[in-house]
Design a protein around this motif. Structure first.
Motif, PDB file in Angstrom:
ATOM      1  N   LEU A 216     -40.444  52.551  -1.883  1.00 20.10           N
ATOM      2  CA  LEU A 216     -39.834  51.289  -2.380  1.00 20.10           C
ATOM      3  C   LEU A 216     -39.024  52.298  -4.005  1.00 20.10           C
ATOM      4  O   LEU A 216     -38.054  51.315  -4.262  1.00 20.10           O
TER       5      LEU A 216
ATOM      6  N   LYS B 221     -41.374  44.746  -0.432  1.00 21.18           N
ATOM      7  CA  LYS B 221     -40.620  44.511   1.454  1.00 21.18           C
ATOM      8  C   LYS B 221     -41.391  43.562   2.288  1.00 21.18           C
ATOM      9  O   LYS B 221     -41.000  43.476   2.847  1.00 21.18           O
TER      10      LYS B 221
ATOM     11  N   ARG C 154     -39.028  40.486  -3.600  1.00 24.25           N
ATOM     12  CA  ARG C 154     -38.478  41.278  -2.381  1.00 24.25           C
ATOM     13  C   ARG C 154     -37.623  41.564  -2.208  1.00 24.25           C
ATOM     14  O   ARG C 154     -36.296  41.330  -2.106  1.00 24.25           O
TER      15      ARG C 154
END
Length: 365
Positions: free
Chosen positions: A25, A83, A104
């Motif tokens: 991320l 995610k 997201r």
């Protein structure tokens, strides 16, 4: 990993605060920050250094770090990012940390890049954007556009003048700055996606205290609609005022420009043939721009006055612009339109800006 370089060289915060231990991320968020031209500050949890959480222009909290952010000072601009598209508890965690929204990736990437760039630029109120259009050829639209910009800059406002007419010869010439270094439209003609407002402003020629985006003297270049949209959006994000000199034809690029104009001024010489031509222009422009007003330019043909012409065009009258004696000589001597502070052109422009900027940046009818 921690970066303390949270402010740019101009003293403004350079980018968001990122809180995550998720390496994948973090890679994605760093990539998005780079795309937005922002340098973030990265921590695993709420930083101990006072002000890091409170003063960051934007806070991006990874799903993995949400629990570590409980109890942090409530503030605007906190976003929970992850995610996992199917996590049923994500909204509960967002509420616990006071997040404004849940993002997201990769679905929200384009939107997030824009938000990061806005934060890095310190975006406030967008510029009041005025488009100037000639009712016929030689109506004086370019002269009025330059005078509006020169007057606004002289009054200390952040000002950008955009030449939207590739066949007009270049506004930098009218301002006496065709040899001034800086980027012109061909450098931006193929732009797509976001253009950084600060970088745009700094790259343009500085003439008479205002920034000018004009054409060069090379071969004709087609500005794509995406480029017009991106460049004008970047100009507007800098605040102040933006003046756009527009062509009379409405193609896709002009439609993009008109969509970002707050008020349009249609310059109409006070003669019957000009009124007839201006009617056709007003009809086409009015399909995109809903706030279009007439500026009637003297001298007047027999039997005509400004209000009659505005009524004939079914437009509000923005004002009457008298003939300015000696304007040609002023331009030949290298002074820009509107340089004569006591001249009728500067007086018209000063009165227009006074009305337009008196309260909230909207233009009273």
């Amino acid at each position: 990993m921690t970066s303390d370089r949270s402010h740019g060289p101009d003293g403004h915060r350079a980018g968001p605060l990122i809180l995550t231990e998720d390496a994948e991320l973090l890679d994605d968020l760093l990539r998005l920050c780079a795309a937005a031209g922002a340098e973030p500050e990265v921590h695993h949890a709420v930083p101990e250094r006072k002000g890091s959480w409170e003063d960051a222009p934007l806070v991006l909290v990874g799903d993995d770090a949400a629990a570590r952010c409980r109890g942090a000072t409530r503030r605007r601009g906190v976003m929970l990012v992850g995610k996992d598209q199917d996590d049923p508890d994500v909204w509960r965690r967002a509420v616990e940390i006071g997040a404004e929204c849940v993002l997201r990736l990769p679905d929200a990437e384009n939107w997030l890049v824009d938000r990061i760039a806005d934060a890095a630029e310190g975006v406030g109120r967008p510029a009041l954007t005025v488009g100037v259009i000639g009712g016929r050829g030689g109506a004086g639209a370019s002269t009025l556009a330059c005078a509006l910009a020169v007057t606004a800059a002289r009054e200390g406002r952040r000002t950008m003048l955009v030449d939207g007419d590739p066949l007009g010869g270049g506004l930098d010439v009218l301002l006496g700055g065709e040899q001034t270094e800086g980027r012109r439209w061909p450098d931006f003609a193929a732009s797509k996606g976001r253009v950084a407002g600060g970088a745009l402003e700094e790259s343009l020629p500085l003439l008479h205290q205002l920034r000018v985006l004009s054409w060069d003297r090379g071969d004709s270049v087609v500005v794509r609609p995406e480029a017009m949209r991106s460049v004008l959006a970047a100009a507007r994000r800098r605040g102040g005022v933006v003046v756009v000199d527009l062509p009379r034809r409405v193609d896709e690029a002009m439609a993009e420009a008109l969509a970002q104009v707050d008020v349009g001024l249609l310059v109409v010489p006070a003669e019957l043939r000009a009124v007839a031509a201006a009617g056709r222009v007003a009809s086409a422009v009015g399909m995109v721009l809903h706030d279009l007003r007439a500026v009637v330019r003297g001298p007047y043909a027999a039997g005509l006055d400004g209000q009659w012409i505005a009524d004939a065009l079914r437009l509000p009258l923005a004002g009457e612009l008298p003939l300015e004696p000696g304007l040609s000589e002023t331009l030949e001597n290298g002074a820009p339109p509107g340089a004569r502070v006591r001249g009728p052109l500067a007086a018209f422009c000063g009165a227009f800006w006074e009305r337009a900027l008196a309260t909230d940046g909207s233009v009273p009818a």
